[in-house]
Write an enzyme that holds these catalytic residues in place. Structure first.
Site, PDB file in Angstrom:
ATOM      1  N   TRP A 152       0.796  -1.225   0.000  1.00 10.24           N
ATOM      2  CA  TRP A 152       0.000   0.000   0.000  1.00 10.24           C
ATOM      3  C   TRP A 152       0.828   1.273   0.000  1.00 10.24           C
ATOM      4  CZ3 TRP A 152       1.771   2.267   4.349  1.00 10.24           C
ATOM      5  CH2 TRP A 152       2.140   1.458   5.424  1.00 10.24           C
ATOM      6  N   LYS A 176      -2.513  -7.882  -8.052  1.00  5.89           N
ATOM      7  CA  LYS A 176      -3.227  -7.970  -6.765  1.00  5.89           C
ATOM      8  C   LYS A 176      -2.690  -6.813  -5.932  1.00  5.89           C
ATOM      9  CE  LYS A 176      -3.806  -8.964  -2.926  1.00  5.89           C
ATOM     10  NZ  LYS A 176      -4.109  -7.798  -2.066  1.00  5.89           N
ATOM     11  N   PRO A 177      -3.398  -5.655  -5.988  1.00  7.37           N
ATOM     12  CA  PRO A 177      -2.916  -4.512  -5.196  1.00  7.37           C
ATOM     13  C   PRO A 177      -3.247  -4.731  -3.727  1.00  7.37           C
ATOM     14  CG  PRO A 177      -4.997  -3.948  -6.242  1.00  7.37           C
ATOM     15  CD  PRO A 177      -4.670  -5.359  -6.675  1.00  7.37           C
ATOM     16  N   GLY A 230       5.855  -7.283   2.756  1.00  6.93           N
ATOM     17  CA  GLY A 230       6.571  -7.653   3.970  1.00  6.93           C
ATOM     18  C   GLY A 230       7.346  -8.962   3.804  1.00  6.93           C
ATOM     19  N   THR A 231       8.373  -9.123   4.620  1.00  6.08           N
ATOM     20  CA  THR A 231       9.250 -10.297   4.519  1.00  6.08           C
ATOM     21  C   THR A 231       8.497 -11.588   4.836  1.00  6.08           C
ATOM     22  OG1 THR A 231      11.173  -8.957   4.989  1.00  6.08           O
ATOM     23  CG2 THR A 231      11.377 -11.311   5.448  1.00  6.08           C
ATOM     24  N   THR A 233       5.329 -12.283   4.372  1.00  2.00           N
ATOM     25  CA  THR A 233       4.516 -12.659   3.203  1.00  2.00           C
ATOM     26  C   THR A 233       5.421 -13.157   2.072  1.00  2.00           C
ATOM     27  OG1 THR A 233       3.170 -10.736   3.797  1.00  2.00           O
ATOM     28  CG2 THR A 233       2.554 -11.902   1.805  1.00  2.00           C
ATOM     29  N   GLU A 251      10.627  -8.123  -3.301  1.00  2.00           N
ATOM     30  CA  GLU A 251      11.132  -6.842  -2.780  1.00  2.00           C
ATOM     31  C   GLU A 251      10.530  -6.697  -1.394  1.00  2.00           C
ATOM     32  OE1 GLU A 251      13.221  -4.965  -4.339  1.00  2.00           O
ATOM     33  OE2 GLU A 251      13.094  -5.626  -6.411  1.00  2.00           O
ATOM     34  N   GLY A 253      11.182  -6.105   3.216  1.00  2.00           N
ATOM     35  CA  GLY A 253      11.358  -5.042   4.203  1.00  2.00           C
ATOM     36  C   GLY A 253      12.800  -4.605   4.384  1.00  2.00           C
ATOM     37  N   CYS A 285      10.219   1.127   2.524  1.00  2.00           N
ATOM     38  CA  CYS A 285      11.086  -0.025   2.788  1.00  2.00           C
ATOM     39  C   CYS A 285      12.525   0.424   3.005  1.00  2.00           C
ATOM     40  CB  CYS A 285      11.006  -0.991   1.609  1.00  2.00           C
ATOM     41  SG  CYS A 285      11.325  -0.202   0.027  1.00  2.00           S
ATOM     42  N   GLU A 386      11.425  -4.047  11.607  1.00  2.00           N
ATOM     43  CA  GLU A 386      10.968  -2.934  10.761  1.00  2.00           C
ATOM     44  C   GLU A 386       9.727  -2.303  11.404  1.00  2.00           C
ATOM     45  OE1 GLU A 386       9.041  -3.857   6.993  1.00  2.00           O
ATOM     46  OE2 GLU A 386      10.292  -2.348   6.017  1.00  2.00           O
ATOM     47  N   GLY A 459      15.058  -9.442   0.378  1.00  2.00           N
ATOM     48  CA  GLY A 459      14.508  -9.857  -0.910  1.00  2.00           C
ATOM     49  C   GLY A 459      15.397 -10.684  -1.800  1.00  2.00           C
TER      50      GLY A 459
HETATM   51  P1  NAD Z   1       2.141  -7.231   3.044  1.00  2.00           P
HETATM   52  O1  NAD Z   1       3.192  -8.259   2.894  1.00  2.00           O
HETATM   53  O2  NAD Z   1       1.203  -7.353   4.163  1.00  2.00           O
HETATM   54  O3  NAD Z   1       1.247  -7.132   1.735  1.00  2.00           O
HETATM   55  C1  NAD Z   1       1.808  -6.935   0.452  1.00  2.00           C
HETATM   56  C2  NAD Z   1       0.859  -7.528  -0.574  1.00  2.00           C
HETATM   57  O4  NAD Z   1       0.816  -8.945  -0.390  1.00  2.00           O
HETATM   58  C3  NAD Z   1      -0.571  -7.030  -0.457  1.00  2.00           C
HETATM   59  O5  NAD Z   1      -1.147  -6.911  -1.741  1.00  2.00           O
HETATM   60  C4  NAD Z   1      -1.235  -8.148   0.315  1.00  2.00           C
HETATM   61  O6  NAD Z   1      -2.628  -8.206   0.126  1.00  2.00           O
HETATM   62  C5  NAD Z   1      -0.532  -9.368  -0.272  1.00  2.00           C
HETATM   63  N1  NAD Z   1      -0.557 -10.563   0.577  1.00  2.00           N
HETATM   64  C6  NAD Z   1      -0.765 -10.638   1.915  1.00  2.00           C
HETATM   65  N2  NAD Z   1      -0.753 -11.929   2.312  1.00  2.00           N
HETATM   66  C7  NAD Z   1      -0.523 -12.684   1.216  1.00  2.00           C
HETATM   67  C8  NAD Z   1      -0.396 -14.082   0.987  1.00  2.00           C
HETATM   68  N3  NAD Z   1      -0.511 -14.977   1.966  1.00  2.00           N
HETATM   69  N4  NAD Z   1      -0.138 -14.511  -0.265  1.00  2.00           N
HETATM   70  C9  NAD Z   1      -0.002 -13.627  -1.273  1.00  2.00           C
HETATM   71  N5  NAD Z   1      -0.146 -12.289  -1.124  1.00  2.00           N
HETATM   72  C10 NAD Z   1      -0.398 -11.821   0.115  1.00  2.00           C
HETATM   73  O7  NAD Z   1       2.899  -5.823   3.087  1.00  2.00           O
HETATM   74  P2  NAD Z   1       2.269  -4.377   3.280  1.00  2.00           P
HETATM   75  O8  NAD Z   1       1.948  -4.192   4.724  1.00  2.00           O
HETATM   76  O9  NAD Z   1       1.217  -4.127   2.277  1.00  2.00           O
HETATM   77  O10 NAD Z   1       3.514  -3.459   2.881  1.00  2.00           O
HETATM   78  C11 NAD Z   1       4.515  -3.086   3.749  1.00  2.00           C
HETATM   79  C12 NAD Z   1       5.745  -3.932   3.538  1.00  2.00           C
HETATM   80  O11 NAD Z   1       6.190  -3.832   2.190  1.00  2.00           O
HETATM   81  C13 NAD Z   1       6.923  -3.457   4.381  1.00  2.00           C
HETATM   82  O12 NAD Z   1       7.554  -4.557   4.962  1.00  2.00           O
HETATM   83  C14 NAD Z   1       7.842  -2.794   3.364  1.00  2.00           C
HETATM   84  O13 NAD Z   1       9.194  -2.763   3.737  1.00  2.00           O
HETATM   85  C15 NAD Z   1       7.594  -3.625   2.155  1.00  2.00           C
HETATM   86  N6  NAD Z   1       7.983  -2.897   0.939  1.00  2.00           N
HETATM   87  C16 NAD Z   1       9.122  -3.287   0.279  1.00  2.00           C
HETATM   88  C17 NAD Z   1       9.556  -2.586  -0.842  1.00  2.00           C
HETATM   89  C18 NAD Z   1      10.802  -2.981  -1.579  1.00  2.00           C
HETATM   90  O14 NAD Z   1      10.945  -2.575  -2.730  1.00  2.00           O
HETATM   91  N7  NAD Z   1      11.716  -3.742  -0.988  1.00  2.00           N
HETATM   92  C19 NAD Z   1       8.810  -1.494  -1.299  1.00  2.00           C
HETATM   93  C20 NAD Z   1       7.659  -1.140  -0.611  1.00  2.00           C
HETATM   94  C21 NAD Z   1       7.256  -1.851   0.511  1.00  2.00           C
END
Ligand code: NAD
Length: 498
Positions: A152, A176-177, A230-231, A233, A251, A253, A285, A386, A459
């Site tokens: 998000w 899948k946003p 997130g890591t 996930t 990509e 955390g 991130c 994080e 990642g």
């Molecule tokens: P999240 O892992 O909760 O969700 C990310 C996406 O994965 C969402 O679309 C979510 O619906 C989906 N998802 C959740 N559970 C899933 C599952 N079991 N199977 C498949 N898809 C699933 O992360 P978030 O809270 O949306 O985002 C924050 C995290 O993203 C932080 O850890 C941040 O560091 C990381 N991030 C990393 C980068 C990078 O480029 N390294 C960039 C932006 C954000």
């Protein structure tokens, strides 16, 4: 779009209501609904993937010449630019980032489509040096259906980084946003349609990741998952991918160190450290969340840093002067608060922030101020996990060996920053820091032509860069026999294996 309407979602080129539950996306600055939509269901995942597969096989997209695919991508970039202000305002409402940041994200999405259009039409396949009576080549093929799963915090930019190279490579894509920020991906699908992308090649499935993201990742017709999030996930997705023998890019955390050496230009270092942790309200991130300062200048540096952080303008994301908007949700703010309380309980001293602001706009949205803690060691929980919020932990260091050990002592290894006037020290330290990106006398600067990604728990794989398109292609070798005679066999030496 009116609030009474339920937004349709894009399933294999058909705009219709999702078959999951109805929910509202909310503006984090007020908590008010921005739009209502029905989430996708697992049946919608099936329709989207089957439709994408059919479009991949039969739309002719994969067979178009690279410059023909590129022309559609250039058009997508133009349409994003033409609608940039409208998109930036919608993005501000979707996730509460200040308008200046959302404008930059929209511009970056347009630039990404333009860049991968160029990468597509200039991608070279090679004739490899031959070791026999044949001509040997290395070529690339699209993979089929790609799943793009995004978080998000930077909608449209995150989606563009996956969709542009995947489409450029000739694939179909299902996005899948994040459940709470679906609006930009839906806009992107409309723009792609308007630009002439064949029907069915792009779907957008808003809703719960544990349901839809999981179903998408497991689907046998999905040939690659490109995931940002997130890591935890990411590891879950990697397990599923291992069972399918499917490549993934992850990509994840970060907990990035920012290092101020004793010869740093302090004006630059103060500005860079502030920007590194507090821009995007720390919901990045690559946020520089662990600050290491040479002990000799620790006190004066921290005094300047705290004074400058106290002046940051936290407030209404629609105001052009705002530097920090609200956090994404009430639940996320509570999580940030728990970490700050933990830091204090572990012996940390609050130098700034640590309490919700109140009055006027602050009472409506999920605001949290710039917060700085000191008196903690790198091994403590707030320095290892994080937080994903505007929380900086500052630590003095005595020598570079100790600094390096601590900076690298993290499960994460996404980014790092170094502030020094001495390019030789920067070079030595920059090469020893374990991180996917190291910024020297700058922070959080990006170029689409420079690969990005993390090591360890941050990642797998790299996005961006001219060759980022190859992530979405399979490599194939072709041998063209040029023998005048039949292949020799049994006791006669052949070229094979030379
Ligand atoms: P999240 O892992 O909760 O969700 C990310 C996406 O994965 C969402 O679309 C979510 O619906 C989906 N998802 C959740 N559970 C899933 C599952 N079991 N199977 C498949 N898809 C699933 O992360 P978030 O809270 O949306 O985002 C924050 C995290 O993203 C932080 O850890 C941040 O560091 C990381 N991030 C990393 C980068 C990078 O480029 N390294 C960039 C932006 C954000």
């Amino acid at each position: 779009m009116t609030l009474e309407q339920t937004l349709p979602i894009c399933i294999a080129g058909d705009w219709r209501l999702g078959r999951g539950e109805r929910y509202a996306t909310c503006y984090p600055a007020t908590g008010e609904a921005v739009a209502w939509l029905n989430a996708a269901s697992v049946d919608d995942v099936e329709d989207a993937v089957q439709g994408a597969h059919q479009a991949f096989l039969h739309s002719g997209w994969a067979q178009r010449k690279p410059h023909e695919r590129a022309s559609v991508l250039y058009r997508i970039a133009e349409l994003i630019r033409a609608r940039s202000e409208e998109l930036a305002q919608l993005q501000r409402q979707d996730n509460g980032k200040p308008i200046n940041e959302t404008r930059a994200l929209v511009a970056s999405a347009a630039g990404t489509f333009q860049f991968f259009a160029a990468a597509c039409e200039t991608l070279e396949e090679t004739i490899t040096p031959s070791r026999g009576d044949f001509v040997s080549m290395s070529v690339y093929e699209p993979m089929g259906v790609i799943a793009a799963i995004t978080p998000w915090n930077s909608p449209i930019a995150s989606e563009a980084q996956k969709v542009a190279p995947a489409l450029a490579a000739g694939n179909a894509v299902v996005i899948k946003p994040a459940e709470i920020t679906p609006l930009m991906a839906l806009q992107l699908a409309q723009i792609c349609e308007e630009a002439g992308l064949p029907k069915g090649l792009l779907s957008v499935l808003p809703g719960k990741g544990s349901l839809l993201g999981d179903a998408l990742t497991r689907h046998p017709l999905v040939k690659r998952v490109s995931f940002t999030g997130g890591t935890k996930t990411g590891k879950h997705i990697a397990h599923i991918a291992a069972d399918k023998m499917m490549p993934v890019s992850l990509e994840l955390g970060g907990k990035s160190p920012t290092i101020v050496l004793d010869d740093a230009d302090l004006d630059h270092a103060v500005a860079g450290v502030l920007y590194g942790i507090f821009s995007s309200s720390g919901e990045a991130c690559i946020a520089g969340s662990r600050l290491f300062v040479a002990r000799a200048l620790y006190e004066p540096f921290m005094a300047r840093l705290v004074a400058a952080a106290a002046e940051l303008r936290v407030g209404d994301p629609a105001d052009e002067r705002t530097q920090m908007g609200p956090l994404i949700s009430a639940a996320h703010r509570e999580s940030v608060e728990r970490y700050v309380a933990l830091g204090v309980a572990e012996g940390g001293r609050l130098l700034l922030g640590g309490e919700r602001p109140s009055g006027s706009v602050y009472d409506q949205g999920y605001y949290y101020p710039p917060t700085i803690l000191e008196g903690l060691s790198n091994s403590q929980q707030v320095c290892q996990e994080e937080i994903f919020g505007p929380v900086l932990v500052a630590m003095p260091f005595d020598d570079e060996a100790q600094l390096l050990e601590q900076a690298n002592d993290s499960l994460y290894a996404l980014a790092a920053g170094i502030w020094t006037r001495d390019y030789k020290r920067a070079w030595a330290l920059g090469r020893k820091i374990q991180a996917g990106t190291v910024w020297i006398n700058t922070y959080k600067q990006f170029s689409i032509s420079t690969p990005f990604g993390g090591w360890r728990d941050s990642g797998l794989g790299r996005e961006k860069g001219r060759l980022g398109i190859l992530q979405y292609m399979e490599q194939k070798s072709l041998y063209w026999g040029m023998n005048e005679q039949p292949l020799a066999w049994a006791g006669v030496q052949t070229e094979v294996g030379l």
